[in-house]
Structure formats: structure tokens, C-alpha cells
Design a protein around this motif. Structure first.
Motif, PDB file in Angstrom:
ATOM      1  N   ALA A  99       0.834  -1.210   0.000  1.00  0.00           N
ATOM      2  CA  ALA A  99       0.000   0.000   0.000  1.00  0.00           C
ATOM      3  C   ALA A  99       0.870   1.262   0.000  1.00  0.00           C
ATOM      4  N   VAL A 100       1.980   1.224   0.728  1.00  0.00           N
ATOM      5  CA  VAL A 100       2.914   2.352   0.737  1.00  0.00           C
ATOM      6  C   VAL A 100       3.442   2.615  -0.666  1.00  0.00           C
TER       7      VAL A 100
ATOM      8  N   PHE B 261       3.496   5.743  -5.844  1.00  0.00           N
ATOM      9  CA  PHE B 261       3.201   5.820  -7.280  1.00  0.00           C
ATOM     10  C   PHE B 261       2.137   6.885  -7.562  1.00  0.00           C
ATOM     11  N   ARG B 262       1.169   7.023  -6.656  1.00  0.00           N
ATOM     12  CA  ARG B 262       0.103   8.006  -6.857  1.00  0.00           C
ATOM     13  C   ARG B 262       0.641   9.431  -6.774  1.00  0.00           C
ATOM     14  N   LEU B 263       1.411   9.715  -5.732  1.00  0.00           N
ATOM     15  CA  LEU B 263       1.884  11.084  -5.506  1.00  0.00           C
ATOM     16  C   LEU B 263       3.122  11.432  -6.325  1.00  0.00           C
ATOM     17  N   HIS B 264       3.930  10.445  -6.653  1.00  0.00           N
ATOM     18  CA  HIS B 264       5.212  10.721  -7.311  1.00  0.00           C
ATOM     19  C   HIS B 264       5.432   9.783  -8.497  1.00  0.00           C
TER      20      HIS B 264
ATOM     21  N   ASN C 198      -9.110  -2.234  -4.486  1.00  0.00           N
ATOM     22  CA  ASN C 198      -8.545  -3.135  -5.491  1.00  0.00           C
ATOM     23  C   ASN C 198      -7.834  -2.384  -6.611  1.00  0.00           C
ATOM     24  N   ILE C 199      -7.722  -1.075  -6.477  1.00  0.00           N
ATOM     25  CA  ILE C 199      -7.060  -0.273  -7.513  1.00  0.00           C
ATOM     26  C   ILE C 199      -5.601  -0.702  -7.634  1.00  0.00           C
ATOM     27  N   ASP C 200      -5.176  -0.933  -8.874  1.00  0.00           N
ATOM     28  CA  ASP C 200      -3.798  -1.348  -9.113  1.00  0.00           C
ATOM     29  C   ASP C 200      -3.168  -0.419 -10.144  1.00  0.00           C
ATOM     30  N   TYR C 201      -1.861  -0.608 -10.394  1.00  0.00           N
ATOM     31  CA  TYR C 201      -1.110   0.333 -11.228  1.00  0.00           C
ATOM     32  C   TYR C 201      -0.638  -0.306 -12.535  1.00  0.00           C
ATOM     33  N   LYS C 202      -1.352  -1.320 -13.008  1.00  0.00           N
ATOM     34  CA  LYS C 202      -0.882  -2.060 -14.178  1.00  0.00           C
ATOM     35  C   LYS C 202      -1.637  -1.711 -15.456  1.00  0.00           C
ATOM     36  N   GLY C 203      -2.301  -0.553 -15.462  1.00  0.00           N
ATOM     37  CA  GLY C 203      -2.867  -0.037 -16.695  1.00  0.00           C
ATOM     38  C   GLY C 203      -4.347  -0.259 -16.902  1.00  0.00           C
ATOM     39  N   GLN C 204      -5.040  -0.829 -15.916  1.00  0.00           N
ATOM     40  CA  GLN C 204      -6.476  -1.060 -16.041  1.00  0.00           C
ATOM     41  C   GLN C 204      -7.304  -0.092 -15.206  1.00  0.00           C
ATOM     42  N   ASP C 205      -6.723   0.446 -14.160  1.00  0.00           N
ATOM     43  CA  ASP C 205      -7.399   1.415 -13.288  1.00  0.00           C
ATOM     44  C   ASP C 205      -6.801   2.791 -13.580  1.00  0.00           C
TER      45      ASP C 205
END
Length: 516
Positions: free
Chosen positions: A369-370, A375-378, A435-442
């Protein structure tokens, strides 16, 4: 019988003529429809945007931190915004829904890159995986990278390299702590990434840790990213290119030649080894051997292609990962309660009797989660690498003309209060029940982009960021080296990627009971 024959033939001819007339009418109607559709498209307005200055457009409004300026402008003009940078029309995308429209629903129209002079110079005329236009060459390079570097099987086989680099870095930091030295966290993270990339690509440590050459190389990498990201008058007004009023073109050429010489040396040394009869070609091959094999087997690969892949790997594979690690540690040092919570989770799951391994990450939800919150902020690339419209298209009722440059303000989406609650607060808890992830779907969280041009290095980046941040926190307590400043300076320096303007420096202390 003859009259019957003529009657039948006349009937066939009439029917054939009628069919031809009908087909002709249908074709004419189709052409008229296309023309009307084309006219309707051409009559559509461009997305709204701020008024610009004559000749220079909106350049004065961008400042030295365009991602921030464009985010503020989007609050007024909307999530699809047109700006003019000199003669170049640009589209700025600033919401998850519009990012989805561009990067997913209309992905094929926006799958090529908009290359400037710096990108073409560093990327061997824009032929590398990162910068090449969408087409057969790009698909070939991507297939090679997917198979030979970033496949799950390949990454698993190279796990020992990642572990060795991280463990070696921890040992260096332990020596620093015993000597009371302050650690430059970004620099240390860069050396981990550089060592790993060198071993993955060509089975060697390109520079010794802590050497002057390594520090110089880090500066070279940042210079590439800065020159590629800053506005260049030669790009905005091509008739000025020969004058090079800012001196950026000459700087770019000199720097590109330095990288090219380094890559030539690495390749030539390997070719000499391969020519030696004692060279064991049956050993596990690194990426360079695979590329040379493909070149010799008659594929379309050239030496320039190989050096271009080196450029992508050594630039994108070092700065982005190390920068993310530095931002993560800066946020954690500003939030001691969050830092202690990560350490408590590490103690529960891993303990202090052994060092953290990659397999542990699956059982460390708070650490994950950290990393998502960082990734969200920076996001490493705040405006994504610019794409371009290969053909005119319509997005949300607006016309996007052919050759429009397209920026997705990933940084802005991550800080938008209409998307995130309390967006400026570093709060990993927001991801514990999400469930939000950073792999291009959300599309609320796309630090690596999305669609066909999504960053191919996600599997490696996520492994390295989790392992390094977790290892630094498991092994050491950290105190801030303030240098007479009341708090950690979180200001940014803009390029293709974002760096901390003031490097993070902290003093490590081994944690009680930690077994090194």
C-alpha cells in the motif's frame, strides 16, 4: 428456342445493368456519407484551452514545472484541454475517464510517439523501443524485451542478481552507519539499479559502487531526461533549429556521443569474447548475447538497434526506479508513524533473523500500500512520454487533429480532489481496502501508463521498489540529516521524470537484533 435464349440473355443483361446501377448508387451514397462525416468531424471544435500569445502560444504559462501548471489550468478548462506550444498543437488529458478514452478506447490512434530533437538524438533517430513509432519494428523490439528480459520465467531466473545487489547495498550502508556517515539515499538506490541493469544486460558491473565514474554516469542519465523533457525552441520553431539558440542541440549531441562510445566498448568487448574459441556459448546467455545471436541469425536487428536497447535499459531502468525509492523514503521519513507501521509488519512477517526476500512481498500488504501511495503522488513520468495522433479522431465530442501531441497528466490525476479524498496527504491506508492497481487497467493510478505503450518494465520495477524500500526499513532506523532545514524539502525538478530538487540524505542506525 433461340428466342428463349435471347429473352433470357436480355433479362440477364437488364438485371446486371440494374445491379450495376444499384451498386453505383450505393457507392455514391457511401462517398457522400463519408464526405459529410468528414465535414462534420472537421467542423467539430478543438477541446477548450487557455488563450495563448501570438507565435509562442501557451509557453509562458507552462513555467519550469509544466505538470503543475497544466494541472491548475485543467481545473478551469477541463480534463481535455488544448494548448499551443509554438506551432505545435497539444492535447492535455487530466482525468481517469479521458485517460481511458485516449489510452484504451482509442489506443491505436495514439500508439506512436511524438519525438523531439533530443529524443531522436539519444534514441538513434527515434528507433528504440521507447521512442519508435508503432509498427513492425516496435513490435519486434517489444517481443524481444518481453521474452528475454521481462518474462516471469526470465525474472525468476535472475532473482539472485537482484538479491545480491540489494544485500551488497545494505552491507555498504552498514559500514556507513558504523562510521557515522550520512547516506544519500537516491544515489545509493541508483547504484543498486545500475548494478542490476548492467548484470542483466551484459553480465558486468559497468561502474564500481561509489566511484567518480558512477556519479558522473548518474548525472549523464539525468541530463538525458532533462534535455528530452524541457521545451526546445528548435522543436517548437523548426526554422530556428540551425541557430540552436538555447545550445540544447549541441549539448544533446555531445552527451549522446558519450553514451554511444560506452555502448560500443561493451559490445566490442563481447564480440571479442565470442570470437574466442574458449568462449562457452552454452552458458546462460545475457541480453547482449541474445541480441547478437538474433543479429547474426539474419533478423532485422542492427548494432544501432542493440545500442538503442542499451540506451532504454540504462536510462529508464535506473533513474525511474531509484527516483521512486528516494520519494518513498522521503515520504516515510516525514511520516514516522507510517514508517514504524511498515517496520512492525516486516518484523511480524520476516523478523530480524534473516534478510527480506522478494517472496515476502506477497505477505506485506501495508508495504504494498505504501508503494502504491508513492506511485500516486510521485509518478516517475509526470506527463507520461508524449504520444501523437496518427490520424484525426474525435474524443468526447472534440476533434483531435492528426499529428497532435498528447500528454496525459498522470501527476495531476493522482492529486485531483475529485478522484482522491484528501489527495495531498500521504496515506497508504486508502489502498488497504481498495482493489485499484497500477498495471494499466485502473486509470486513477497509471504511473506506468496504459495501453500498447505501457511501460514494459513494470514487473522488474515493482520487484525492485518493494525489495529495496523494505530492506532499508528492515535493517535500519533512519534520522534526517537536516542541513539547517526545518523539514525535508519535497520540491521537484522537472524532466521526462521527476527528481527531488534536494537529494534526500539520512543517517542509518542498525536496528536492534537485526542479523546482517
Amino acid at each position: 428456342m433461340l428466342s428463349c435464349y435471347y429473352f433470357v440473355m436480355d433479362s440477364i443483361n437488364v438485371a446486371s445493368s440494374a445491379y450495376s446501377v444499384a451498386a453505383g448508387l450505393l457507392f455514391l451514397i457511401f462517398i457522400i456519407f463519408l464526405k459529410k462525416k468528414s465535414k462534420r468531424s472537421l467542423s467539430l471544435p478543438l477541446p477548450p484551452g487557455p488563450p495563448g500569445w501570438p507565435f509562442i502560444g501557451n509557453l509562458p504559462q507552462l513555467g519550469d514545472k509544466p505538470h503543475q501548471s497544466l494541472f491548475l489550468l485543467a481545473q478551469k478548462y477541463g480534463p481535455l484541454m488544448t494548448i499551443k506550444m509554438g506551432r505545435q498543437t497539444s492535447l492535455v488529458v487530466s482525468s481517469p475517464s479521458m485517460a481511458r478514452e485516449v489510452l484504451k478506447n482509442n489506443d491505436q490512434s495514439f500508439s506512436s510517439r511524438k519525438t523531439n530533437i533530443a529524443a531522436r538524438t539519444f534514441a538513434y533517430q527515434g528507433t528504440t523501443l521507447v521512442w519508435s513509432p508503432y509498427g513492425p519494428q516496435w513490435r519486434l523490439l517489444r517481443k524481444i524485451c518481453t521474452t528475454e528480459i521481462f518474462s516471469a520465467k526470465r525474472l525468476d531466473a535472475l532473482q539472485h542478481l537482484r538479491r545480491d545487489e540489494v544485500f551488497t547495498a545494505i552491507d555498504y550502508i552498514l559500514k556507513d552507519s558504523k562510521q557515522g556517515n550520512i547516506v544519500n539515499i537516491g544515489e545509493r538506490a541508483f547504484m543498486i539499479s545500475l548494478g542490476l541493469v548492467g548484470k542483466m544486460v551484459c553480465s558486468q558491473k559497468v561502474f564500481e559502487t561509489g566511484s567518480a565514474q558512477a556519479a558522473e554516469f548518474k548525472n549523464m542519465v539525468w541530463e538525458v531526461l532533462k534535455l528530452t523533457g524541457v521545451p526546445n525552441l528548435s522543436d517548437l520553431f523548426p526554422f530556428l533549429a540551425r541557430l540552436d539558440l538555447q545550445g540544447l542541440n549541441s549539448k544533446t549531441k555531445i552527451l549522446a556521443q558519450r553514451f554511444d562510445k560506452m555502448f560500443d566498448r561493451i559490445i566490442e568487448e563481447r564480440q571479442v569474447q565470442r570470437a574466442d574459441t574458449q568462449y562457452n556459448s552454452n552458458e546462460e546467455k545475457d541480453f547482449l548475447d541474445v541480441m547478437l545471436d538474433l543479429k547474426e541469425d539474419g533478423t532485422q536487428l542492427t548494432l544501432e538497434n542493440i545500442k538503442g536497447m542499451f540506451m532504454d535499459m540504462f536510462i529508464a531502468g535506473t533513474d525511474t526506479t531509484s527516483g521512486t525509492i528516494e520519494w518513498a523514503m522521503a515520504e516515510l521519513l516525514r511520516k514516522p508513524t507510517v514508517l514504524k507501521r511498515v517496520q512492525a509488519e516486516l518484523d511480524d512477517v520476516v523478523g530480524l533473523e534473516r534478510r527480506m526476500e522478494e517472496e515476502d512481498v506477497a505477505n506485506l500488504p501495508y508495504l504494498r500500500a505504501v508503494v502504491k501511495e508513492v506511485f500516486r503522488l510521485h509518478p516517475a513520468a509526470p506527463l507520461n512520454i508524449p504520444r501523437k495522433a496518427d490520424k484525426s479522431c474525435v474524443i468526447n465530442g472534440y476533434l483531435v487533429p492528426e499529428d497532435t501531441q498528447v500528454f496525459v497528466n498522470i501527476w495531476g490525476i493522482g492529486r485531483d480532489p475529485s478522484v482522491w479524498k484528501d489527495p495531498l496527504n500521504f496515506n497508504p491506508d486508502r489502498f488497504l481496502e481498495s482493489n485499484i492497481d497500477y498495471k494499466g487497467q485502473d486509470f486513477e493510478l497509471i504511473p506506468f501508463g496504459a495501453g500498447r505503450r505501457i511501460c514494459i518494465g513494470i514487473p522488474l520495477a515493482q520487484k525492485m521498489v518493494h525489495l529495496v524500500v523494505g530492506s532499508l526499513l528492515q535493517a535500519f532506523n533512519w534520522s534526517i540529516a537536516m542541513d539547517n532545514e526545518p523539514s525535508i524539502d519535497m520540491s521537484e525538478t522537472f524532466g521526462i521524470t521527476l527528481q527531488k530538487a534536494v537529494p534526500l540524505r539520512a543517517t542509518p542506525t542498525p536496528r536492534n537484533g537485526m542479523k546482517f
